[in-house]
Motif scaffolding. Sequence first.
Motif, PDB file in Angstrom:
ATOM      1  N   VAL A 138      16.895 -53.487   7.215  1.00 48.40           N
ATOM      2  CA  VAL A 138      16.382 -53.394   5.842  1.00 48.40           C
ATOM      3  C   VAL A 138      16.199 -51.918   5.522  1.00 48.40           C
ATOM      4  N   THR A 139      17.118 -51.393   4.707  1.00 46.65           N
ATOM      5  CA  THR A 139      17.054 -49.974   4.353  1.00 46.65           C
ATOM      6  C   THR A 139      16.572 -49.757   2.927  1.00 46.65           C
ATOM      7  N   ALA A 140      16.469 -50.825   2.150  1.00 44.72           N
ATOM      8  CA  ALA A 140      15.976 -50.692   0.766  1.00 44.72           C
ATOM      9  C   ALA A 140      14.504 -50.331   0.788  1.00 44.72           C
ATOM     10  N   SER A 141      14.076 -49.610  -0.230  1.00 45.64           N
ATOM     11  CA  SER A 141      12.674 -49.205  -0.333  1.00 45.64           C
ATOM     12  C   SER A 141      11.850 -50.293  -1.009  1.00 45.64           C
ATOM     13  N   ALA A 142      10.642 -50.489  -0.497  1.00 46.41           N
ATOM     14  CA  ALA A 142       9.731 -51.470  -1.108  1.00 46.41           C
ATOM     15  C   ALA A 142       9.278 -51.025  -2.488  1.00 46.41           C
ATOM     16  N   ASP A 143       9.556 -49.759  -2.841  1.00 49.71           N
ATOM     17  CA  ASP A 143       9.218 -49.283  -4.191  1.00 49.71           C
ATOM     18  C   ASP A 143      10.062 -49.976  -5.258  1.00 49.71           C
TER      19      ASP A 143
END
Length: 195
Positions: A138-143
């Motif tokens: 999981v490389t997507a940002s939680a932002d």
Amino acid sequence: MTRKNVAAVLIPAFLAVVLTACSSDESTTTTPASAPIVSTTVSVFGTDEFIANRLRRSSTTIVETVEERGGTPEQAIAALVSSEAETGWQSGLRMSPPATDIRDIYGWRLKYNLPADSAEVVVAATNTFMDNAATATVTASADDPAAYALAVQQADPRGYNEKEHFYKKGETAATEYGAALPKAQAAYAELRGAQ
């Protein structure tokens, strides 16, 4: 003093008293108080009390499970995004035909040894979501909770087949997750806004 003079003095005095009395009547009359204005904010969970309470309990369980795992508010919103996009915040939802299985809150076939519609199913599914979120894939940002939520789902070792999760013509995971984001943000604000 003659009667004419007395009348000339008394008539203006009488009129002054009458006019003063009339004007004071206007100021003493009470006007009805206006009713207080009540703001009617509609819950993101809907207006049907039974369904709204059920969805609110399920969503509260999601948020609490993420928080117990040390998750951030953004991760809680992402978990809500997935649950809204996949099942409308409902655990133990029947999968659309031709499938006959029941799916958990994140859209996976229900394989828990628990009653389908229970808080325990929501906790178990959310723990799986958080386990997947902790992986290096999981490389997507939680932002960006919508992109993050979909990345977490796609990181699931069971393999995320979009066609098994979405059945309607033209419906995609990306569009459904994007549409779920404002609802998830509103749900989180409703559940945690007072804190």
